[in-house]
Scaffold this active site. Structure first.
Site: not given
Ligand code: GLU
Length: 419
Positions: A203-205, A207
């Site tokens: 996920s976005k976490r 990168g």
């Protein structure tokens, strides 16, 4: 004849995991001489956005994953879908919402077992009694994902459904519908998920997850395709660097891993450096037409991302350099000054002939200064580099001497001699 599809919902930008799904479908189709089609699943009109469709299409096109048939928008098939709701209602396979809304429920079998003969995961069994009757038309009149996907896959003649294993729980529900509608079952292949380095879903976490972000930061489509192909699949020969043609020739579902893969951006960066090496300087220059081809040739093996080119070229293109106080002290040293004098005296000779001849002459000049001064190489190379670039490291000195050009080299030596 194999026919597969990639069926993204345009509710977000094209995600790296979706690209891997699209790619596996594409490679499978190509390997078997079949067809790959693209269907935009935009039935959820509230969450679907044109900008996401555009992002998905641009990303796939950039990667070279293209549909063999005109793009299908699921929402344009609404009337067709609703017709099948009526059919199931007439046959009493479905019933209207007892509470009077426009919702329609499909009667799922109440006993027996449903088995997915999954081409990746093997057999997966479900007890039919565990399923509740399914909504196939929502109270707002729209059809549900599970219903639309079955109709479209069946009517478009899809033979293999290759998708993420997060869809496994939907598959028995879809199988019930295939059976009720009298459609032949496709084959299913649920591919493992892509996880972040901490083993949670990517996920976005972790990168960037949007493919167009990777594009903007200077990754090559060849690197992304090659890297993602290896995320959950390995060829029998264990080879790592392959282009799309070779991937198509080698890819099949039997070597797709059953377990999840970890996304490793460092490996992707490595892959990018490898692909950059195999691209000609001429091709790279198309992205930066203002940068001299010879400069690109010199820096090309030293970059990780396409976007590194301007930064690496700066050392050749900047008009002015400024020495730090510490560098000025180094440049002042008697030995350094002697080096600058000697280089300066014979500099004129190196700017004739072909570029290769110039490099050879520049190298010979540097070597001759090492000889004539009797200094260690570092005592010649280091001050010369500082004088020419105000940096500790960088491209080879012969490249600097030649590509900076006589005028700039003279000027910088003069400044260094004036320290
Ligand atoms: N639109 C669905 C998704 O994006 C498609 C799933 C499928 O391949 O059936 O998750």
């Amino acid at each position: 004849m194999v026919k597969v599809r990639f069926a993204p919902s345009p509710t977000g930008n094209l995600h790296i995991g979706s690209v891997r799904t699209a790619l596996f479908n594409y490679l499978f189709a190509r390997h078997h001489g079949g067809q790959f089609v693209l269907r935009i699943e935009d039935t959820d009109q509230e969450r679907s956005k044109q900008e996401y469709t555009d992002d998905i299409l641009a990303g796939l096109d950039w990667l070279g994953i293209r549909s063999d048939e005109p793009l299908v928008y699921q929402n344009s098939r609404r009337e067709l879908h609703l017709g099948y709701i009526d059919k199931l209602l007439k046959e009493s396979r479905a019933y209207p919402d007892p509470e009077g809304s426009a919702a329609v429920f499909f009667r799922v079998p109440t006993s027996g077992t449903t088995v997915i003969a999954d081409l990746v995961k093997g057999e997966i069994s479900f007890q039919n009694k565990d399923f509740k009757d399914q909504v196939i038309r929502k109270s707002d009149g729209s059809v549900t994902y599970n219903f639309a996907v079955v109709l479209d896959d069946a009517l478009m003649g899809i033979t293999h459904i290759i998708r993420g294993e997060d869809h496994i729980s939907n598959t028995p529900k879809q199988i019930f519908l295939y059976e009720a509608l009298g459609f032949e079952l496709p084959k299913f292949a649920h591919i493992p998920m892509i996880l972040g380095p901490d083993r949670s879903k990517l996920s976005k976490r972790h990168g960037a997850t949007s493919i167009n972000e990777y594009r903007r930061s200077g990754f090559l489509p060849e690197a992304i395709v090659n890297y993602l192909a290896l995320l959950g699949w390995t060829p029998a020969d264990g080879k790592e660097l392959m282009d799309m043609t070779e991937l198509c020739a080698k890819f099949d579902l039997d070597r797709v891993s059953k377990s999840n893969s970890i996304f490793d951006v460092e490996k992707l960066r490595w892959m990018n450096t490898q692909k950059l090496k195999s691209i000609s300087a001429e091709t790279l220059q198309k992205a930066y037409p203002d940068i001299d081809l010879e400069i690109i040739k010199v820096i090309k093996d030293d970059i990780v991302l396409l976007n590194d080119i301007p930064e690496k070229a700066v050392v050749f293109t900047q008009e002015e350099i400024v020495y730090t106080d510490e560098q000025k002290e180094e440049l002042k040293a008697d030995s350094a000054q002697k080096v600058f004098h000697e280089i300066d005296a014979k500099l004129g000779d190196i700017y004739q002939g072909s570029i290769e001849e110039r490099y050879t002459k520049a190298q010979a000049l540097i070597d001759s200064v090492v000889q004539s001064t009797g200094f260690k190489k570092g005592q010649v190379f280091h001050p010369l580099r500082v004088a020419l670039t105000a940096q500790k490291s960088g491209p080879g000195l012969k490249f600097l001497l030649v590509l900076l050009g006589q005028e700039k080299v003279k000027e910088r030596l003069k400044n260094a001699l004036g320290c």
